[in-house]
Design a protein around this motif. Structure first.
Motif, PDB file in Angstrom:
ATOM      1  N   TRP A 235       0.838  -1.195   0.000  1.00 44.27           N
ATOM      2  CA  TRP A 235       0.000   0.000   0.000  1.00 44.27           C
ATOM      3  C   TRP A 235       0.874   1.248   0.000  1.00 44.27           C
ATOM      4  CZ3 TRP A 235      -4.887   0.389  -1.185  1.00 44.27           C
ATOM      5  CH2 TRP A 235      -5.523   1.630  -0.992  1.00 44.27           C
ATOM      6  N   ARG A 236       0.542   2.217  -0.836  1.00 46.88           N
ATOM      7  CA  ARG A 236       1.370   3.409  -1.019  1.00 46.88           C
ATOM      8  C   ARG A 236       0.671   4.689  -0.546  1.00 46.88           C
ATOM      9  NH1 ARG A 236       4.888   5.629  -5.717  1.00 46.88           N
ATOM     10  NH2 ARG A 236       3.923   7.602  -6.310  1.00 46.88           N
ATOM     11  N   LYS A 237      -0.635   4.724  -0.667  1.00 47.71           N
ATOM     12  CA  LYS A 237      -1.381   5.972  -0.496  1.00 47.71           C
ATOM     13  C   LYS A 237      -1.804   6.193   0.967  1.00 47.71           C
ATOM     14  CE  LYS A 237      -4.395   4.815  -3.781  1.00 47.71           C
ATOM     15  NZ  LYS A 237      -5.500   4.970  -4.771  1.00 47.71           N
ATOM     16  N   THR A 238      -2.561   7.274   1.185  1.00 51.00           N
ATOM     17  CA  THR A 238      -3.227   7.463   2.462  1.00 51.00           C
ATOM     18  C   THR A 238      -4.400   6.484   2.527  1.00 51.00           C
ATOM     19  OG1 THR A 238      -4.740   9.144   1.588  1.00 51.00           O
ATOM     20  CG2 THR A 238      -2.598   9.915   2.415  1.00 51.00           C
ATOM     21  N   ARG A 239      -5.247   6.608   3.541  1.00 59.70           N
ATOM     22  CA  ARG A 239      -6.396   5.714   3.667  1.00 59.70           C
ATOM     23  C   ARG A 239      -7.707   6.494   3.685  1.00 59.70           C
ATOM     24  NH1 ARG A 239      -6.662   1.043   2.088  1.00 59.70           N
ATOM     25  NH2 ARG A 239      -8.299   0.576   3.629  1.00 59.70           N
ATOM     26  N   SER A 240      -7.721   7.675   3.115  1.00 63.76           N
ATOM     27  CA  SER A 240      -8.908   8.523   3.168  1.00 63.76           C
ATOM     28  C   SER A 240     -10.024   7.975   2.280  1.00 63.76           C
ATOM     29  CB  SER A 240      -8.553   9.943   2.744  1.00 63.76           C
ATOM     30  OG  SER A 240      -8.078   9.962   1.409  1.00 63.76           O
ATOM     31  N   LYS A 241     -11.233   8.357   2.651  1.00 63.92           N
ATOM     32  CA  LYS A 241     -12.423   7.973   1.882  1.00 63.92           C
ATOM     33  C   LYS A 241     -13.327   9.188   1.709  1.00 63.92           C
ATOM     34  CE  LYS A 241     -12.434   3.104   3.269  1.00 63.92           C
ATOM     35  NZ  LYS A 241     -13.220   1.989   3.861  1.00 63.92           N
ATOM     36  N   SER A 242     -12.737  10.267   1.222  1.00 64.55           N
ATOM     37  CA  SER A 242     -13.458  11.532   1.067  1.00 64.55           C
ATOM     38  C   SER A 242     -13.648  11.917  -0.386  1.00 64.55           C
ATOM     39  CB  SER A 242     -12.696  12.650   1.804  1.00 64.55           C
ATOM     40  OG  SER A 242     -12.554  12.353   3.169  1.00 64.55           O
ATOM     41  N   HIS A 243     -13.408  11.015  -1.296  1.00 67.53           N
ATOM     42  CA  HIS A 243     -13.504  11.335  -2.713  1.00 67.53           C
ATOM     43  C   HIS A 243     -14.472  10.365  -3.408  1.00 67.53           C
ATOM     44  CE1 HIS A 243     -10.106   8.514  -2.128  1.00 67.53           C
ATOM     45  NE2 HIS A 243     -10.596   7.924  -3.198  1.00 67.53           N
ATOM     46  N   PRO A 244     -15.036  10.758  -4.528  1.00 70.09           N
ATOM     47  CA  PRO A 244     -15.897   9.842  -5.287  1.00 70.09           C
ATOM     48  C   PRO A 244     -15.142   8.569  -5.660  1.00 70.09           C
ATOM     49  CG  PRO A 244     -16.098  12.081  -6.127  1.00 70.09           C
ATOM     50  CD  PRO A 244     -14.967  12.099  -5.145  1.00 70.09           C
ATOM     51  N   GLY A 245     -15.780   7.431  -5.448  1.00 68.06           N
ATOM     52  CA  GLY A 245     -15.139   6.156  -5.755  1.00 68.06           C
ATOM     53  C   GLY A 245     -14.282   5.611  -4.642  1.00 68.06           C
ATOM     54  N   SER A 246     -14.277   6.280  -3.478  1.00 68.05           N
ATOM     55  CA  SER A 246     -13.366   5.875  -2.404  1.00 68.05           C
ATOM     56  C   SER A 246     -13.779   4.572  -1.720  1.00 68.05           C
ATOM     57  CB  SER A 246     -13.254   6.983  -1.362  1.00 68.05           C
ATOM     58  OG  SER A 246     -14.517   7.276  -0.792  1.00 68.05           O
ATOM     59  N   GLN A 248     -14.515   1.793  -3.227  1.00 68.83           N
ATOM     60  CA  GLN A 248     -13.763   0.760  -3.937  1.00 68.83           C
ATOM     61  C   GLN A 248     -12.265   1.071  -3.971  1.00 68.83           C
ATOM     62  OE1 GLN A 248     -16.529   2.307  -5.362  1.00 68.83           O
ATOM     63  NE2 GLN A 248     -17.876   0.662  -4.666  1.00 68.83           N
ATOM     64  N   CYS A 249     -11.922   2.349  -4.010  1.00 68.47           N
ATOM     65  CA  CYS A 249     -10.523   2.767  -4.182  1.00 68.47           C
ATOM     66  C   CYS A 249     -10.184   3.875  -3.193  1.00 68.47           C
ATOM     67  CB  CYS A 249     -10.285   3.236  -5.614  1.00 68.47           C
ATOM     68  SG  CYS A 249     -10.636   1.999  -6.871  1.00 68.47           S
ATOM     69  N   PRO A 250      -9.949   3.522  -1.942  1.00 65.29           N
ATOM     70  CA  PRO A 250      -9.622   4.542  -0.948  1.00 65.29           C
ATOM     71  C   PRO A 250      -8.204   5.071  -1.135  1.00 65.29           C
ATOM     72  CG  PRO A 250      -9.444   2.377   0.028  1.00 65.29           C
ATOM     73  CD  PRO A 250      -9.990   2.167  -1.366  1.00 65.29           C
ATOM     74  N   GLY A 251      -7.939   6.224  -0.525  1.00 68.56           N
ATOM     75  CA  GLY A 251      -6.586   6.728  -0.435  1.00 68.56           C
ATOM     76  C   GLY A 251      -6.153   7.616  -1.576  1.00 68.56           C
ATOM     77  N   VAL A 252      -5.161   8.446  -1.271  1.00 69.86           N
ATOM     78  CA  VAL A 252      -4.595   9.425  -2.199  1.00 69.86           C
ATOM     79  C   VAL A 252      -3.081   9.321  -2.133  1.00 69.86           C
ATOM     80  CG1 VAL A 252      -4.256  11.919  -2.548  1.00 69.86           C
ATOM     81  CG2 VAL A 252      -6.545  11.016  -2.068  1.00 69.86           C
ATOM     82  N   ASP A 253      -2.427   9.470  -3.271  1.00 71.46           N
ATOM     83  CA  ASP A 253      -0.969   9.540  -3.302  1.00 71.46           C
ATOM     84  C   ASP A 253      -0.545  10.891  -2.728  1.00 71.46           C
ATOM     85  OD1 ASP A 253       1.731   9.798  -3.876  1.00 71.46           O
ATOM     86  OD2 ASP A 253       1.569   8.974  -5.894  1.00 71.46           O
ATOM     87  N   GLY A 254       0.053  10.870  -1.556  1.00 74.59           N
ATOM     88  CA  GLY A 254       0.436  12.113  -0.896  1.00 74.59           C
ATOM     89  C   GLY A 254       1.392  12.957  -1.695  1.00 74.59           C
ATOM     90  N   ASN A 255       2.225  12.325  -2.514  1.00 74.57           N
ATOM     91  CA  ASN A 255       3.193  13.094  -3.298  1.00 74.57           C
ATOM     92  C   ASN A 255       2.648  13.481  -4.663  1.00 74.57           C
ATOM     93  OD1 ASN A 255       5.708  14.379  -3.245  1.00 74.57           O
ATOM     94  ND2 ASN A 255       6.629  12.793  -4.526  1.00 74.57           N
ATOM     95  N   ARG A 256       1.331  13.473  -4.809  1.00 79.40           N
ATOM     96  CA  ARG A 256       0.662  14.094  -5.951  1.00 79.40           C
ATOM     97  C   ARG A 256      -0.406  15.069  -5.465  1.00 79.40           C
ATOM     98  NH1 ARG A 256       4.239  11.453  -7.548  1.00 79.40           N
ATOM     99  NH2 ARG A 256       4.425  10.209  -9.467  1.00 79.40           N
ATOM    100  N   ASN A 257      -0.445  15.333  -4.155  1.00 79.86           N
ATOM    101  CA  ASN A 257      -1.527  16.095  -3.544  1.00 79.86           C
ATOM    102  C   ASN A 257      -1.151  17.542  -3.225  1.00 79.86           C
ATOM    103  OD1 ASN A 257      -3.396  16.203  -0.531  1.00 79.86           O
ATOM    104  ND2 ASN A 257      -4.327  15.912  -2.546  1.00 79.86           N
TER     105      ASN A 257
END
Length: 423
Positions: A235-246, A248-257
């Protein structure tokens, strides 16, 4: 003895269950044109990328994971585009189980010796935070622990301020270092902790604390990090679920944010992509911690380094278009200074560090901390890709001490460069 045996078998059962999803997955080392390799970033799990060879123009190597279900179609794809490949790991699940066994053995050894934090294994989020608090209690005139925010799942993100003048001397430059933005890059946090140790506990060079204030964030993404220990090692990303589609696909790449050309890369717009940039710039509470630290100390911040793994590289701006900042020469010189110090202590089988513009060395990226910190005004900003040796991104615990020590030499050299220019 019976209890030890039961615990051991319980550990084995946990390890097998946790890594079962990677049974039969293989790692392949790719070599090919930078444009072709870069185009894979949003489609495959690229565990690392680096120049194929210094004498080869626009050629990259990349480590990718292929599942049994998609392996043949991707190998055909590589053949069609003249991307060469070789298998380097036959069964990823087995490699992870071996890693677990080594870490467990090292932790047991550390417990028997009574050590708090050592340099031969990996520690969990709460252990790391407890260690930081203990340092602040033991060295109150030098170390302050800041508790700026909670992660998405409610874990405390801590960072340390190291200063002989309690950050009150506004003439001193500030160096900011973060680690573990990408959850699976475990070796980055021991490096950050070792830097703290050398500045505070061993105090090997008093000039570095007398003349410089330091801010170090050892574990920027605690949710993702804990998830790599408990559920998914890759696992590479965060574990957030605040975006559409989260769901099924939680998390955000912190180094693209980060808010530098955020939203300009189509491959980062897909929530299921490993490089998903998030629903908005600075959407992640973990990344807002870094943003706020930078903004709070921007007038004095002279250097920013984000620790990543792996690749033996100091990368600087601009990663989104390949052009250089106005101080490109100083960025390169400071990077070479740090790289040379690390190379002088590296093992014989380690490749030499590469220093250069991120887009020219690798491929275009947007929303990175390295570019954003340079854009808002920090003169010297880098992504530091640590070594992996023959173990690639999955650095065995017994290699940690070598990596933290050689990297400290580079950080110290960079700090002295800061002293000479900004002190």
């Amino acid at each position: 003895m019976k209890r030890v045996v039961i615990c051991f078998f319980a550990f084995l059962a946990l390890a097998y269950g946790r890594h079962e999803k990677y049974e039969g997955h293989q790692l392949f080392q790719l070599s090919g044109p930078a444009r072709e390799i870069g185009s894979l970033e949003g489609k495959l799990d690229i565990l690392s990328a680096k120049p194929a060879a210094r004498v080869e123009s626009n050629q990259l190597q990349a480590l990718v994971r292929l599942s049994p279900e998609v392996k043949q179609q991707w190998l055909r794809y590589f053949d069609e585009r003249q991307i060469t490949y070789k298998k380097v790991v036959d069964n990823l699940a087995e490699a992870f189980r071996d890693e677990d066994s080594q870490i467990e053995a090292a932790r047991e050894s550390a417990k028997r010796s009574g050590r708090n934090i050592g340099w031969d294994t990996y520690y969990r989020h709460q252990e790391i935070n407890d260690h930081l608090d203990a340092l602040a209690a033991q060295y109150p005139n030098l170390v302050t622990v800041i508790n700026p925010a909670l992660s998405y799942e409610g874990r405390q993100i801590k960072y340390v301020r190291i200063s002989t003048t309690r950050f009150e001397d506004l003439r001193k430059p500030v160096i900011i270092i973060d680690a573990m933005v990408h959850a699976r890059e475990w070796v980055t946090t021991p490096v950050a902790l070792y830097i703290i140790n050398q500045l505070v506990v061993d105090a090997v060079d008093s000039q570095l604390t007398q003349d410089i204030d330091w801010i170090i964030i050892p574990l920027a993404n605690p949710d993702g990090y804990e998830y790599t220990h408990d559920e998914d090692r890759l696992w590479r990303k965060t574990r957030s679920k605040s975006h559409p589609g989260s769901d099924q696909c939680p998390g955000v790449d912190g180094n693209r944010n980060f808010d530098h050309y955020w939203g300009t890369s189509e491959s980062s717009a897909n929530p299921c992509s490993i490089i998903y940039e998030g629903p908005s710039a600075f959407s992640e509470p973990e990344i807002r911690v870094i943003r706020d630290v930078v903004n709070q100390h921007l007038e004095r911040a002279a250097m920013y380094i984000s620790l990543h793994s792996y690749g033996n590289m100091f990368l600087y701006a601009w990663g989104n278009n390949g052009t250089l900042p106005s101080n490109g020469l100083a960025l390169h010189l400071a990077g070479v200074t740090m790289a040379t110090a690390i190379d002088s202590l590296a093992l014989d089988n380690a490749p030499r560090y590469v220093v250069g513009n991120a887009a020219q060395v690798l491929y275009f990226t947007s929303g990175t901390s390295r570019d954003w910190t340079r854009a808002v005004g920090i003169p010297l900003t880098y992504t530091l890709e640590l070594p992996g040796y023959e173990y690639l991104f999955e650095v065995p615990a017994q290699y940690v001490e070598q990596i933290v020590k050689e990297t400290w030499a580079g950080i110290a050299a960079g700090a002295h460069y800061v002293r000479s220019i900004f002190g």
